[in-house]
Design a protein around this motif. Structure first.
Motif, PDB file in Angstrom:
ATOM      1  N   GLY A  46     -22.055  29.956  37.286  1.00 34.96           N
ATOM      2  CA  GLY A  46     -23.449  29.711  36.969  1.00 34.96           C
ATOM      3  C   GLY A  46     -24.165  28.998  38.086  1.00 34.96           C
ATOM      4  O   GLY A  46     -23.577  28.689  39.135  1.00 34.96           O
ATOM      5  N   LEU A  47     -25.440  28.734  37.843  1.00 30.70           N
ATOM      6  CA  LEU A  47     -26.243  27.990  38.802  1.00 30.70           C
ATOM      7  C   LEU A  47     -26.469  26.589  38.246  1.00 30.70           C
ATOM      8  O   LEU A  47     -26.691  26.432  37.037  1.00 30.70           O
ATOM      9  CB  LEU A  47     -27.582  28.697  39.023  1.00 30.70           C
ATOM     10  N   ILE A  48     -26.421  25.605  39.113  1.00 30.60           N
ATOM     11  CA  ILE A  48     -26.683  24.239  38.673  1.00 30.60           C
ATOM     12  C   ILE A  48     -28.195  24.055  38.650  1.00 30.60           C
ATOM     13  O   ILE A  48     -28.849  24.118  39.696  1.00 30.60           O
ATOM     14  CB  ILE A  48     -26.014  23.219  39.616  1.00 30.60           C
ATOM     15  N   GLU A  49     -28.741  23.858  37.460  1.00 36.89           N
ATOM     16  CA  GLU A  49     -30.202  23.743  37.356  1.00 36.89           C
ATOM     17  C   GLU A  49     -30.675  22.312  37.520  1.00 36.89           C
ATOM     18  O   GLU A  49     -31.668  22.054  38.169  1.00 36.89           O
ATOM     19  CB  GLU A  49     -30.668  24.313  36.013  1.00 36.89           C
ATOM     20  N   GLY A  64     -21.785  13.466  45.942  1.00 39.04           N
ATOM     21  CA  GLY A  64     -21.962  14.905  45.722  1.00 39.04           C
ATOM     22  C   GLY A  64     -22.416  15.592  46.994  1.00 39.04           C
ATOM     23  O   GLY A  64     -22.364  15.006  48.093  1.00 39.04           O
ATOM     24  N   ALA A  65     -22.892  16.828  46.828  1.00 39.17           N
ATOM     25  CA  ALA A  65     -23.240  17.658  47.987  1.00 39.17           C
ATOM     26  C   ALA A  65     -24.251  16.975  48.913  1.00 39.17           C
ATOM     27  O   ALA A  65     -24.160  17.106  50.137  1.00 39.17           O
ATOM     28  CB  ALA A  65     -23.795  18.993  47.507  1.00 39.17           C
ATOM     29  N   VAL A  83     -17.538  21.728  50.013  1.00 37.45           N
ATOM     30  CA  VAL A  83     -16.890  20.440  49.718  1.00 37.45           C
ATOM     31  C   VAL A  83     -17.222  20.056  48.268  1.00 37.45           C
ATOM     32  O   VAL A  83     -16.335  19.749  47.473  1.00 37.45           O
ATOM     33  CB  VAL A  83     -17.387  19.344  50.690  1.00 37.45           C
ATOM     34  N   PHE A  84     -18.500  20.050  47.945  1.00 39.37           N
ATOM     35  CA  PHE A  84     -18.968  19.827  46.573  1.00 39.37           C
ATOM     36  C   PHE A  84     -19.813  21.034  46.166  1.00 39.37           C
ATOM     37  O   PHE A  84     -20.614  21.514  46.970  1.00 39.37           O
ATOM     38  CB  PHE A  84     -19.884  18.603  46.491  1.00 39.37           C
ATOM     39  N   ALA A  85     -19.670  21.484  44.916  1.00 36.64           N
ATOM     40  CA  ALA A  85     -20.561  22.545  44.442  1.00 36.64           C
ATOM     41  C   ALA A  85     -21.986  22.016  44.528  1.00 36.64           C
ATOM     42  O   ALA A  85     -22.250  20.865  44.169  1.00 36.64           O
ATOM     43  CB  ALA A  85     -20.217  22.914  43.010  1.00 36.64           C
ATOM     44  N   ILE A  95     -15.110  21.227  42.049  1.00 35.25           N
ATOM     45  CA  ILE A  95     -15.531  19.828  42.177  1.00 35.25           C
ATOM     46  C   ILE A  95     -17.045  19.761  42.434  1.00 35.25           C
ATOM     47  O   ILE A  95     -17.546  20.371  43.379  1.00 35.25           O
ATOM     48  CB  ILE A  95     -14.759  19.122  43.316  1.00 35.25           C
ATOM     49  N   ILE A  96     -17.755  19.010  41.567  1.00 31.93           N
ATOM     50  CA  ILE A  96     -19.196  18.821  41.757  1.00 31.93           C
ATOM     51  C   ILE A  96     -19.481  17.402  42.285  1.00 31.93           C
ATOM     52  O   ILE A  96     -20.325  17.205  43.131  1.00 31.93           O
ATOM     53  CB  ILE A  96     -19.977  19.066  40.440  1.00 31.93           C
TER      54      ILE A  96
END
Lengths: 712, 159
Positions: A46-49, A64-65, A83-85, A95-96
């Motif tokens: 999915g997409l992180i909204e 995080g990213a 590295v991070f989603a 990993i987020i």
């Protein structure tokens, strides 16, 4: 050391390991100032909204990213694994965030309060989903991470003129490594450098993967390998995946952080063996002779490429197995799906390929009404025969001698005849080979191994390289090689634990290359040192890899030439009895005969043989890993069954010597080959016991029950 | 458990414990008492890497809460290796090459001690059964079984 190199010595690490004084990563850092815990994606795709992060107390951080100082990707073979989603997630368990702080319960509390809102996308859970581009394409234009097409001879004409064409598809499942020591890392900041202690196979891989992510020079990133409690491929690239978030956290916080996965996390989210679907179509003439094979290999690569490209290469170069078939076409593809990425595991694509080919040879013999062993004989490779990549088999092939030996040891011939008339008993045989070292030009152009040999003023010699001791005995076998070449007592030669600051890059501890490729450098360096020996003086020898001159040159564009400098060879026999009520399979006998050049230590090699065989029998029978609703249903050691001491009988093995000119004292690779043959031999034995063709592993009692009920 | 303190014997010496009764024995051994020979492999009582002898019986220390430890007698690999029996087993493991990655081996040595305590002359099947709660992913077990047989033979009279 006047005796043979194969004569057993006591392992350098034996007493420390048995007495519990060997310190693994968690023993070296039993209490850490800060701990890390990963926050994983809870959906498959999915997409992180949006995300909602809680306020954290002083001293706690959520990384995080946005915190990545360099590029948000890990450099493995390609750079597709973040590295991070950031915007998208591709598997449940990606990993987020990484939460760090001093108290574990506070970290858990923060973890509970993190909210991520996703826009879900239909996931690809099967090869068919991926081929159909379900949910839209994820990698390239067709979800294919890598594609290889090779051919040898002419394939279409034999199929046009064939008397009979037989085809079948073979399946193998996921497998979990279950190294006994879970993934463990400890990192800190010192001056302006990042320092990481890791239970890992490839310290230089970790360093390479972090260079872009941290935006730092490689020399400012130091990786120190800690005694490694098993790996089997599971610590080849996966430590990179954990090191990325950890490095970002240490970069930001500048304090020591320990990141050790608990077993449940490790099993749920770490990489697995590639599942495979391999279709083999064979053209036969009137006499039932094989005219040609047309083979299609599909591997389930999971969400990110990692080393799928290279696993696929080994599957493609190995699927022809030990047979000289004049016409063969092999297509291989590794697909992107929404599962934890598939990656390295002992055998690295070869077990899947060999299971398919050996099961197929049994199927052909069965359909033709021929004896499976006799059916194979005309095709067994001999010295000088061409390979599927138009390379050449350079060594003397000992398969006839090995066959004779295993028939004597196992009583295969009589048992095979007897069990034709005794239901629920069966015996099966498999042939296999395994290339030593990286495929194609990998050793020459990519790895370029280098080792140092250093002598101190007390005339003690130290071996410096990046190949790690992970149980396979390298700290002993490297010392044996140097000790023999130097004619120096074994006790005076030492193995240095890899640390990227002090050892040269002799390459990763993978691909059955340590003894055959790097061990040979140790031998050559030791021979140089002996010639130039100055007692009481410090001396250093540098030895670089030189490609053997005997090889058919490799062309990476056409995939032609010698895919490997040499092969190790094996033959396995497995005998089983199937319970007619429960369909549980009871393994009654395990035999193996191997040719791996020369064993550097007979006991260490026997340990590899027995351990590899039992691990492979687990793969064949016990180690079911089902995937549903985005996760593996067997998520703990309570329900993912690896073999115990009660599951299989003792292994009977024999080793046939056949020195390899370019291996340390004649050695070729041993660590992976011992895994390759058990699944097809087990499948063949069960096939005879229940009078059906086994075309998938693991062979489960419920499958046997269904097959028998269907009267197949 | 008077005055909220828990007293037990660890490798022959008395230990007084004053922290939460809910902590796992495994963590207390490793973090507080420095007994890092006791390994954590699974944390759910399946793998046996954290095996210890509790009142003489082989137990996974990850499954023991500190609140149950009052008056107990505990031996870890750190204690066993100081004894003649322990030295004999460790030597037999080294001789048989029954160590690879080594992570499960201290627990396996504890299991070997348990087997030999129960039966000084065990059969192969006795040993297979006795160590079946201890998982090893490297050896395939044959060399470990050989090690226990060797210890039994060389350590004649020790058990």
């Amino acid at each position: 050391m006047p005796h043979s190199i194969s004569t057993t010595v006591r392992r350098k690490d034996a007493v420390a390991k048995a007495a519990g004084t060997m310190e693994y990563l968690s023993d070296q850092f039993p209490v850490s100032p800060l701990h890390g815990k990963c926050y994983y994606s809870s959906i498959q795709r999915g997409l992180i909204e949006s995300v909602s992060l809680p306020e954290v107390p002083e001293g706690y951080h959520i990384l995080g990213a946005d915190d990545v100082p360099g590029v948000n990707s890990l450099h493995m073979i390609i750079e597709d694994w973040p590295v991070f989603a950031d915007k998208e997630v591709r598997y449940l368990g990606q990993i987020i965030f990484l939460i760090v702080g001093p108290e574990k319960d506070v970290i858990l509390d923060i973890h509970r309060k993190i909210r991520v809102n996703y826009k879900e996308i239909p996931p690809c859970t099967t090869l068919e989903d991926s081929i159909a581009l379900k949910g839209g394409v994820q990698h390239g234009e067709d979800n294919v991470f890598t594609r290889y097409d090779i051919h040898h001879g002419q394939v279409d004409p034999p199929f046009e003129s064939a008397h009979r064409i037989l085809e079948k598809e073979y399946y193998t499942g996921h497998q979990e490594h279950v190294y006994m020591e879970p993934q463990s890392l400890f990192a800190h900041w010192e001056d302006d450098s990042f320092i990481l202690h890791a239970s890992a196979q490839c310290p230089f891989y970790i360093r390479k993967s972090l260079v872009n992510a941290l935006g730092m020079e490689p020399e400012k990133i130091r990786i120190i390998q800690t005694p490694t409690g098993g790996a089997f491929g599971g610590k080849e690239h996966f430590p990179d995946v954990l090191a990325g978030p950890l490095a970002v956290a240490v970069y930001k916080v500048k304090k020591p952080i320990k990141l050790v996965l608990d077993r449940k996390e490790d099993m749920a989210y770490s990489i697995k063996r590639h599942p495979s679907a391999i279709h083999i179509k064979t053209a036969l003439d009137k006499e039932g002779k094989i005219l040609a094979h047309d083979i299609d290999i599909r591997l389930d690569g999971g969400a990110y490429s990692s080393c799928s490209a290279v696993v696929l290469a080994r599957a493609v170069f190995t699927v022809g197995n030990v047979y000289n078939i004049k016409n063969i076409r092999i297509a291989g593809r590794a697909f992107c799906t929404n599962k934890p990425p598939s990656d390295a595991f002992r055998g690295f694509g070869a077990p899947q390929a060999i299971f398919a080919m050996e099961s197929h040879m049994n199927y052909l013999a069965y359909e033709l009404g021929q004896d499976p062993l006799a059916f194979r004989q005309p095709y067994l490779m001999k010295q000088g025969d061409p390979t599927t990549t138009d390379g050449k088999i350079h060594e003397k092939v000992m398969l006839p001698e090995m066959t004779k030996r295993i028939l004597e040891m196992s009583g295969y011939g009589k048992k095979y005849q007897d069990y034709k008339n005794i239901p629920y008993k069966g015996i099966g045989l498999s042939y296999f080979f395994h290339g030593s070292g990286f495929t194609g030009n990998g050793e020459r152009d990519l790895i370029k191994a280098r080792i140092y040999l250093k002598k101190d003023h007390n005339d003690h010699v130290y071996i410096y390289g990046s190949n790690v001791e992970m149980g396979q005995g390298i700290s002993t076998t490297f010392c044996k090689v140097a000790s023999k070449a130097l004619d120096l007592p074994f006790e005076q030669v030492h193995f240095v634990e890899p640390d990227t600051e002090i050892v040269p890059d002799s390459g990763p501890t993978v691909a059955s290359r340590s003894i055959s490729v790097v061990g040979f450098l140790v031998q050559k360096a030791a021979e140089k040192l002996k010639k130039d020996w100055k007692s009481g003086e410090e001396q250093t020898i540098i030895q670089d890899y030189e490609a053997p001159t005997h090889m058919v040159p490799w062309d990476q564009n056409t995939l032609k030439g010698d895919a490997y400098p040499a092969y190790s060879w094996g033959v396995n026999v497995i005998e089983v009895e199937v319970d007619p009520i429960t369909f549980e399979v009871n393994t009654k006998g395990i035999w193996g005969v191997y040719e791996m050049g020369v064993p550097i230590d007979r006991q260490i090699v026997e340990g590899q043989i027995i351990g590899g065989m039992v691990q492979a029998l687990g793969y064949s029978y016990l180690e079911k890993l089902e995937f549903s609703d985005g996760r593996f249903r067997q998520a703990t050691m309570s329900d993912y069954m690896i073999p115990t001491s009660m599951d299989f009988p003792s292994t009977k093995s024999a080793i046939v010597d056949n020195p390899f000119e370019y291996g340390a004292y004649g050695a070729k690779g041993a660590g992976e080959m011992v895994f390759d043959g058990a699944a097809p031999a087990f499948g063949a034995a069960v096939s005879q016991a229940v009078d059906t063709i086994i075309d998938e592993v693991p062979v489960l009692p419920e499958t046997l029950m269904e097959l028998t009920d269907e009267g197949r | 458990m008077k005055d909220g303190k828990i007293r037990f014997t660890l490798n022959g010496r008395e230990v007084v414990y004053e922290d939460s009764p809910l902590r796992r024995l495994l963590d207390v051994l490793r973090e507080d008492l420095g007994e890092t020979g006791v390994k954590e492999g699974c944390g759910e009582g399946e793998c046996g890497a954290c095996s210890i002898l509790l009142d003489g019986k082989l137990v996974n220390s990850c499954m023991v809460a500190m609140g149950t430890m009052e008056g107990k007698n505990l031996m870890t690999i750190e204690g066993l290796r100081e004894t003649e029996q322990g030295k004999c087993i460790i030597d037999a493991f080294a001789e048989a090459g029954a160590v690879q990655c080594g992570f499960c081996i201290p627990g396996m040595v504890m299991a070997a001690q348990s087997v030999l305590q129960d039966s000084p002359h065990p059969s192969e099947q006795d040993i297979r059964k006795g160590i079946s709660g201890n998982l090893c992913r490297c050896t395939g077990y044959d060399q470990i079984i050989q090690a226990v047989l060797t210890a039994s033979e060389k350590g004649e009279g020790l058990w």
